[in-house]
Enzyme design. Structure first.
Site, PDB file in Angstrom:
ATOM      1  N   LYS A  22      52.018  35.972  23.042  1.00 61.66           N
ATOM      2  CA  LYS A  22      50.677  36.302  23.568  1.00 61.66           C
ATOM      3  C   LYS A  22      49.596  35.908  22.554  1.00 61.66           C
ATOM      4  CE  LYS A  22      50.533  40.142  26.860  1.00 61.66           C
ATOM      5  NZ  LYS A  22      50.187  41.570  27.004  1.00 61.66           N
ATOM      6  N   VAL A  81      43.529  45.668  29.725  1.00 62.29           N
ATOM      7  CA  VAL A  81      42.622  46.678  29.168  1.00 62.29           C
ATOM      8  C   VAL A  81      42.223  46.316  27.730  1.00 62.29           C
ATOM      9  CG1 VAL A  81      42.397  49.092  28.473  1.00 62.29           C
ATOM     10  CG2 VAL A  81      43.472  48.525  30.649  1.00 62.29           C
ATOM     11  N   LYS A 103      46.073  42.786  45.014  1.00 62.51           N
ATOM     12  CA  LYS A 103      44.742  42.811  45.628  1.00 62.51           C
ATOM     13  C   LYS A 103      44.068  41.492  45.302  1.00 62.51           C
ATOM     14  CE  LYS A 103      41.922  44.625  41.930  1.00 62.51           C
ATOM     15  NZ  LYS A 103      40.812  45.489  41.591  1.00 62.51           N
ATOM     16  N   CYS A 140      48.296  50.700  38.049  1.00 69.45           N
ATOM     17  CA  CYS A 140      47.734  52.014  37.701  1.00 69.45           C
ATOM     18  C   CYS A 140      47.999  53.105  38.725  1.00 69.45           C
ATOM     19  CB  CYS A 140      46.238  51.861  37.447  1.00 69.45           C
ATOM     20  SG  CYS A 140      45.921  50.824  36.040  1.00 69.45           S
ATOM     21  N   ARG A 143      38.766  47.987  36.857  1.00 64.84           N
ATOM     22  CA  ARG A 143      39.543  47.464  37.992  1.00 64.84           C
ATOM     23  C   ARG A 143      39.901  46.027  37.727  1.00 64.84           C
ATOM     24  NH1 ARG A 143      35.016  48.197  42.264  1.00 64.84           N
ATOM     25  NH2 ARG A 143      33.898  47.717  40.346  1.00 64.84           N
ATOM     26  N   GLU A 144      41.134  45.652  37.976  1.00 64.90           N
ATOM     27  CA  GLU A 144      41.503  44.242  37.805  1.00 64.90           C
ATOM     28  C   GLU A 144      40.647  43.406  38.756  1.00 64.90           C
ATOM     29  OE1 GLU A 144      45.595  43.169  37.563  1.00 64.90           O
ATOM     30  OE2 GLU A 144      46.155  45.093  36.685  1.00 64.90           O
ATOM     31  N   ASN A 187      41.959  58.703  39.146  1.00 62.64           N
ATOM     32  CA  ASN A 187      42.848  57.740  39.825  1.00 62.64           C
ATOM     33  C   ASN A 187      43.590  58.391  40.979  1.00 62.64           C
ATOM     34  OD1 ASN A 187      42.065  55.576  38.348  1.00 62.64           O
ATOM     35  ND2 ASN A 187      44.073  55.131  37.474  1.00 62.64           N
ATOM     36  N   LYS A 243      51.632  54.336  39.211  1.00 56.38           N
ATOM     37  CA  LYS A 243      52.179  54.956  37.985  1.00 56.38           C
ATOM     38  C   LYS A 243      51.446  56.236  37.661  1.00 56.38           C
ATOM     39  CE  LYS A 243      50.211  52.791  34.231  1.00 56.38           C
ATOM     40  NZ  LYS A 243      49.340  53.756  33.568  1.00 56.38           N
ATOM     41  N   ALA A 300      41.377  50.881  55.130  1.00 55.61           N
ATOM     42  CA  ALA A 300      42.792  51.051  55.513  1.00 55.61           C
ATOM     43  C   ALA A 300      43.522  49.726  55.309  1.00 55.61           C
ATOM     44  CB  ALA A 300      42.884  51.485  56.975  1.00 55.61           C
TER      45      ALA A 300
HETATM   46  C1  UDX Z   1      42.326  51.122  39.584  1.00 58.58           C
HETATM   47  C2  UDX Z   1      41.094  52.007  39.427  1.00 58.58           C
HETATM   48  O1  UDX Z   1      40.113  51.637  40.388  1.00 58.58           O
HETATM   49  C3  UDX Z   1      40.522  51.839  38.023  1.00 58.58           C
HETATM   50  O2  UDX Z   1      39.427  52.717  37.861  1.00 58.58           O
HETATM   51  C4  UDX Z   1      41.606  52.180  37.009  1.00 58.58           C
HETATM   52  O3  UDX Z   1      41.123  52.031  35.696  1.00 58.58           O
HETATM   53  C5  UDX Z   1      42.811  51.279  37.224  1.00 58.58           C
HETATM   54  O4  UDX Z   1      43.298  51.421  38.563  1.00 58.58           O
HETATM   55  P1  UDX Z   1      42.901  48.609  40.099  1.00 58.58           P
HETATM   56  O5  UDX Z   1      44.267  49.149  40.284  1.00 58.58           O
HETATM   57  O6  UDX Z   1      42.702  47.424  39.254  1.00 58.58           O
HETATM   58  O7  UDX Z   1      41.928  49.793  39.473  1.00 58.58           O
HETATM   59  O8  UDX Z   1      42.327  48.219  41.532  1.00 58.58           O
HETATM   60  P2  UDX Z   1      41.456  48.912  42.652  1.00 58.58           P
HETATM   61  O9  UDX Z   1      40.423  47.962  43.050  1.00 58.58           O
HETATM   62  O10 UDX Z   1      41.061  50.287  42.275  1.00 58.58           O
HETATM   63  O11 UDX Z   1      42.506  49.005  43.877  1.00 58.58           O
HETATM   64  C6  UDX Z   1      43.667  49.767  43.676  1.00 58.58           C
HETATM   65  C7  UDX Z   1      44.568  49.567  44.889  1.00 58.58           C
HETATM   66  O12 UDX Z   1      44.024  50.236  46.023  1.00 58.58           O
HETATM   67  C8  UDX Z   1      44.759  48.105  45.315  1.00 58.58           C
HETATM   68  O13 UDX Z   1      46.106  47.924  45.717  1.00 58.58           O
HETATM   69  C9  UDX Z   1      43.836  47.964  46.530  1.00 58.58           C
HETATM   70  O14 UDX Z   1      44.321  46.999  47.444  1.00 58.58           O
HETATM   71  C10 UDX Z   1      43.926  49.359  47.130  1.00 58.58           C
HETATM   72  N1  UDX Z   1      42.745  49.754  47.897  1.00 58.58           N
HETATM   73  C11 UDX Z   1      41.558  49.888  47.263  1.00 58.58           C
HETATM   74  C12 UDX Z   1      42.883  50.061  49.240  1.00 58.58           C
HETATM   75  O15 UDX Z   1      43.972  49.936  49.802  1.00 58.58           O
HETATM   76  N2  UDX Z   1      41.803  50.489  49.938  1.00 58.58           N
HETATM   77  C13 UDX Z   1      40.578  50.633  49.341  1.00 58.58           C
HETATM   78  O16 UDX Z   1      39.631  51.004  50.023  1.00 58.58           O
HETATM   79  C14 UDX Z   1      40.452  50.312  47.964  1.00 58.58           C
END
Ligand code: UDX
Length: 452
Positions: free
Chosen positions: A36, A12, A321, A261, A155-156, A209, A264, A253
């Site tokens: 770092k 971030v 992911k 995120c 999102r990462e 979230n 937590k 799914a």
């Molecule tokens: C998330 C939020 O999207 C973001 O807005 C916030 O600031 C930080 O947390 P991130 O955790 O980086 O971002 O990834 P994201 O792409 O949102 O996916 C979150 C998790 O959900 C991943 O484990 C992903 O595999 C899972 N996911 C996502 C699903 O299982 N199904 C989906 O349809 C979408």
């Protein structure tokens, strides 16, 4: 052009600082980690984020971006300081704010001119007031400051794009002038700017979230029902998504949500709810369903292979992911742990997260590529939806395996095509288990009772 200090160089802080530099500001990123900062000063990235290395290099060269461990260097001449430090889960899921406290105290002790202090980290509702109190109490002499909440929605794997193309910018403050100045910083993004109070802005982040996590657990519950009733959840999600009130995003799914995120933040929101006397039944169900998505895989492997002791099982994809090397709360980590408890020999491969995996799971055998992973396996579990897995030579994978069992935890593949390749294919919510030896569709497992 404004002078901005960013405290914290995680994904971030580093993305926020680099993007603000790219928008023409002078940015100094501060971190307490010598290692770092040394990496960043040497042009090495402490995280994997597409496009970040090039953007950092370009802005460092242009003199708009620099890195230091010195708060004094970061704050000198700065009008804004972003707190973008980690807020990991603490006891009972409560957000651990020690790093926020350290940052607020050091900022207060170091600042020598009026400052707008901006909470970028995801912090429990009420933290903005708490930060203001810490700063007031810590300042050696009173210097004007304001606290603004500006939660991130990055999102990462797409953090830069998400920063530069936000659906909205959320600002919360009791000081409307300060909020206006922070809004000015974001004008170039040409996105809707929501200005509200501190607590509401903090809650917008958690509620967003938690809602996204709820969508994921919802579609995973629908997937479990689809498996019993013979429907295909991918097509169910597609049919749902045409409804503008539902939309087609976040209805994939799979093995459930992971990352730094959602797990937590949902836990922290549940904790906030509990200590303030409400009953977050839905949040609890979201977490229960998510936990059981991993456990279902073990149950289904046992159904398919019988005793798991001494079996060889490969995990295809290890990061939580695709497009990241982050292993935090990755399904692969929990599945590997559960399999090892069954005496299984676990192998893993990930296109990017191999170093992180070696740190996170030092006793896991790591493969060179997907085909090396398949070698001698009794089953493969797809844990991460990397694009390179979508077009593998499935005949070669099949020939490498000891038994052709694939658990497609991210529904990457078409069940029919997998059957044609001779696999026993199990997706998530794909209606029926297709058995390669016959055309009979074998109906699926008994659902696992979620409340354990
Ligand atoms: C998330 C939020 O999207 C973001 O807005 C916030 O600031 C930080 O947390 P991130 O955790 O980086 O971002 O990834 P994201 O792409 O949102 O996916 C979150 C998790 O959900 C991943 O484990 C992903 O595999 C899972 N996911 C996502 C699903 O299982 N199904 C989906 O349809 C979408």
């Amino acid at each position: 052009m404004k002078k901005i200090c960013v405290v914290g160089t995680g994904y971030v802080g580093l993305v926020t600082g680099t993007c603000f530099a790219d928008l023409g500001n002078r940015v100094v990123c501060v971190d307490i980690s010598d290692e770092k900062i040394a990496m960043l000063q040497a042009g090495e990235m402490p995280i994997y984020e597409p496009g970040l290395e090039e953007m950092v290099e370009r802005n460092v060269k242009a003199g708009r971006l620099s890195f230091t461990t010195s708060y004094d260097e970061g704050l000198t001449g700065a009008e804004f300081v972003f707190i973008a430090v980690g807020t990991p889960s603490g006891v009972d899921g409560e957000a651990d704010l020690r790093y926020v406290r350290m940052a607020a105290e050091t900022i207060a002790a170091t600042m020598s001119a009026p400052l707008i202090i901006i909470n970028k980290s995801t912090v429990p509702v009420g933290t903005g007031d708490w930060v203001a109190d810490i700063v007031s109490r810590t300042q050696p002499q009173p210097i004007e400051f304001a606290v603004v909440s500006n939660p991130e929605f990055l999102r990462e794997g797409s953090a830069i794009s998400d920063f530069l193309n936000p659906d909205r910018v959320v600002l919360g403050s009791l000081d409307k002038d300060a909020a206006e100045k922070v809004a000015q910083l974001h004008l170039a993004l040409r996105a809707p700017i929501v200005v509200t109070d501190l607590r509401t802005a903090e809650m917008i982040k958690y509620a967003s979230n938690a809602f996204l996590a709820t969508r994921i657990s919802f579609i995973n519950e629908i997937a479990a029902i689809c498996e019993k009733l013979g429907a295909d959840v991918k097509e169910v999600a597609a049919g749902m998504g045409y409804d503008k009130r539902i939309g087609r995003y976040f209805l994939d799914a799979g093995l459930g949500y992971g990352g730094s995120c959602f797990p937590k933040d949902v836990l922290a929101l549940e904790h906030m709810a509990l200590i303030h006397g409400t009953h977050p039944a839905l949040l609890r169900a979201v977490m229960d369903i998510n936990r059981d998505q991993r456990r279902r895989v073990i149950h289904q492997l046992r159904q398919e292979l019988g005793r798991l002791q001494d079996r060889h099982i490969g995990l295809l994809g290890l990061a939580f992911k695709a497009n990241t090397d982050d292993m935090r709360e990755a399904p692969a980590v929990e599945i590997a742990h559960l399999l090892r408890n069954e005496g299984v020999r676990v192998k893993g491969y990930d296109p990017v997260a191999m170093r992180a995996a070696a740190r996170e799971m030092p006793d896991m055998q790591l493969a060179e590529d997907a085909y090396d992973l398949a070698e001698g396996c009794d089953a493969i579990v797809v844990c991460t939806e990397w694009n390179e897995f979508r077009h593998l030579d499935m005949g070669r994978v099949r020939r490498a395996m000891r038994t052709p069992v694939i658990f497609d935890g991210r529904n990457l593949y078409d069940p029919e095509i997998m059957r044609d390749h001779g696999f026993i294919y199990h997706g998530v919510g794909r209606g029926i288990w297709l058995n390669s030896d016959s055309d009979d569709a074998v109906n699926i497992t008994p659902a696992i009772p979620y409340s354990v």
